[in-house]
Design an enzyme around this catalytic site. Structure first.
Site, PDB file in Angstrom:
ATOM      1  CB  SER A  16      36.939  41.660  40.366  1.00  0.00           C
ATOM      2  OG  SER A  16      38.290  41.286  40.288  1.00  0.00           O
ATOM      3  CG  MET A  17      30.741  42.763  38.011  1.00  0.00           C
ATOM      4  SD  MET A  17      30.481  44.404  38.706  1.00  0.00           S
ATOM      5  CE  MET A  17      30.697  45.468  37.314  1.00  0.00           C
ATOM      6  N   GLY A  46      41.866  45.501  45.080  1.00  0.00           N
ATOM      7  CA  GLY A  46      42.501  46.778  44.743  1.00  0.00           C
ATOM      8  C   GLY A  46      41.458  47.872  44.585  1.00  0.00           C
ATOM      9  CG  ASN A  48      36.489  46.068  47.078  1.00  0.00           C
ATOM     10  OD1 ASN A  48      35.728  46.480  46.211  1.00  0.00           O
ATOM     11  ND2 ASN A  48      36.483  44.810  47.497  1.00  0.00           N
ATOM     12  CD  GLU A 144      41.558  39.708  44.718  1.00  0.00           C
ATOM     13  OE1 GLU A 144      40.758  38.959  45.286  1.00  0.00           O
ATOM     14  OE2 GLU A 144      41.223  40.834  44.282  1.00  0.00           O
ATOM     15  CE  LYS A 218      31.607  39.433  65.513  1.00  0.00           C
ATOM     16  NZ  LYS A 218      30.918  38.215  65.199  1.00  0.00           N
ATOM     17  N   GLY A 246      38.030  44.026  55.222  1.00  0.00           N
ATOM     18  CA  GLY A 246      39.499  44.073  55.242  1.00  0.00           C
ATOM     19  C   GLY A 246      40.014  45.173  54.315  1.00  0.00           C
ATOM     20  CG  ASP A 247      39.311  44.927  50.239  1.00  0.00           C
ATOM     21  OD1 ASP A 247      40.452  44.435  50.384  1.00  0.00           O
ATOM     22  OD2 ASP A 247      38.405  44.367  49.593  1.00  0.00           O
ATOM     23  CB  SER A 277      32.898  48.761  55.517  1.00  0.00           C
ATOM     24  OG  SER A 277      33.467  47.597  56.077  1.00  0.00           O
TER      25      SER A 277
HETATM   26  O1  RIB Z   1      38.128  41.670  49.716  1.00  0.00           O
HETATM   27  C1  RIB Z   1      36.867  41.479  49.134  1.00  0.00           C
HETATM   28  C2  RIB Z   1      37.012  41.243  47.673  1.00  0.00           C
HETATM   29  O2  RIB Z   1      37.672  40.009  47.482  1.00  0.00           O
HETATM   30  C3  RIB Z   1      35.700  41.114  46.937  1.00  0.00           C
HETATM   31  O3  RIB Z   1      35.192  42.350  46.497  1.00  0.00           O
HETATM   32  C4  RIB Z   1      36.041  40.172  45.804  1.00  0.00           C
HETATM   33  O4  RIB Z   1      36.227  40.847  44.615  1.00  0.00           O
HETATM   34  C5  RIB Z   1      37.304  39.451  46.250  1.00  0.00           C
HETATM   35  O5  RIB Z   1      38.327  39.660  45.398  1.00  0.00           O
END
Ligand code: RIB
Length: 298
Positions: A16-17, A46, A48, A144, A218, A246-247, A277
């Site tokens: 995504s953007m 995805g 990320n 997603e 944390k 998280g990514d 990050s």
């Molecule tokens: O996990 C972060 C992501 O979640 C963001 O980059 C945004 O695109 C959302 O989908």
């Protein structure tokens, strides 16, 4: 896996953007507030995770879709700049790229995702890349994209004996078949509550030893190793933007597991990568390279 070779990580998910507004105040319903800045940066869970895994030294195939618009072109270029292989990132005709509408305010983010082309990551589309999936050291997937695609990928991985890491974000109900077929599942506390409604976390953890890995910000990361609950501590840093933490965690966890590290060492490596990050703006802005993580480890 040969330890001299790069681990082969396949990521199946959204690209995504991210349209990011920063503001000192989050507006309530019916309220207008003045923002401080607006930026457009690559995102999507995805994408990320694919970029994070590539920066950490993996050979990464992304399986996803983009729109036939300028965001799609930018997303594709970003993959290439980060050495992510894009043979299976195809544009969808007459459709917009996915977008995430992010407000950064009061020390946290709020996000609305419009999936658009990401809805076209269908089981039929996955079939094109089945060979890549079968040859992977590990597959990473999130939520997603359509639910039936997650179910389909989970069954392919199970049948091929390829470990599958499911990051169940954003939260939604998950079928028992997916839970059984996944090798690792990494919800945060909220997502874990959605998945196992009405059940105590300690009971869910015991049902899925070395599989269910709950991230608690944390407070670190919790799992059950078959004998006892283990909490792997987080690295506390001054956060600039937690979007994408998280990514980064999931990608780093997958890379470390594919390299043969133990559960605890993989989680610790992932915690460190995630802590780096958050020190820069944007989901991918602060994602570290392997060298940056190794330098901190020393
Ligand atoms: O996990 C972060 C992501 O979640 C963001 O980059 C945004 O695109 C959302 O989908």
């Amino acid at each position: 896996m040969n330890t001299n070779m790069k681990p082969k990580v396949t990521v199946i998910g959204s690209s995504s953007m991210d349209l990011v507004v920063t503001s000192s105040k989050r507006p309530g319903a019916g309220e207008t507030v003045l923002g401080d800045s607006f930026k457009t940066v690559p995102g999507g869970k995805g994408a990320n995770q694919a970029v994070a895994a590539a920066r950490l030294g993996a050979e990464v195939f992304m399986i996803g879709r983009i729109g036939d618009d300028t965001y799609g072109e930018a997303i594709l270029n970003n993959f290439k700049q980060n050495q992510v292989l894009v043979d299976y990132v195809e544009p969808v005709t007459d459709m917009e790229s996915g977008t995430a509408h992010i407000i950064l305010a009061e020390g946290d983010n709020s996000i609305i995702v419009v999936k658009a082309a990401n809805n076209e990551v269908t089981p039929h589309y996955i079939d094109k890349a089945a060979n890549v999936i079968r040859k992977s050291d590990i597959v990473l997937i999130q939520q997603e994209i359509p639910e039936e695609t997650v179910e389909y990928v989970a069954s392919i991985c199970k049948e091929a004996g390829v470990p599958l890491l499911l990051n169940p974000a954003p939260a939604r109900a998950i079928s028992q078949a997916v839970i059984e077929n996944a090798t690792y599942i990494t919800p945060n506390e909220h997502e874990a509550q959605m998945m196992f409604a009405g059940e105590k976390l300690q009971d869910s953890l015991r049902k899925y030893p070395n599989k269910l890995v709950v991230t608690e910000g944390k407070n670190g990361v919790r799992y059950y190793d078959g004998k006892e609950e283990v909490v792997v501590p987080a690295f506390v840093v001054e956060a600039v933007d937690t979007t994408g933490a998280g990514d980064t965690f999931n990608a780093a966890f997958a890379v470390a597991l594919a390299e043969g590290k133990s559960m605890t060492d993989s989680i610790s490596f992932a915690n460190l990568a995630a802590s780096i990050s958050v020190t820069k703006f944007g989901a991918q802005g602060g994602m570290p390279t392997r060298q940056e993580v190794e330098a901190k480890l020393k």
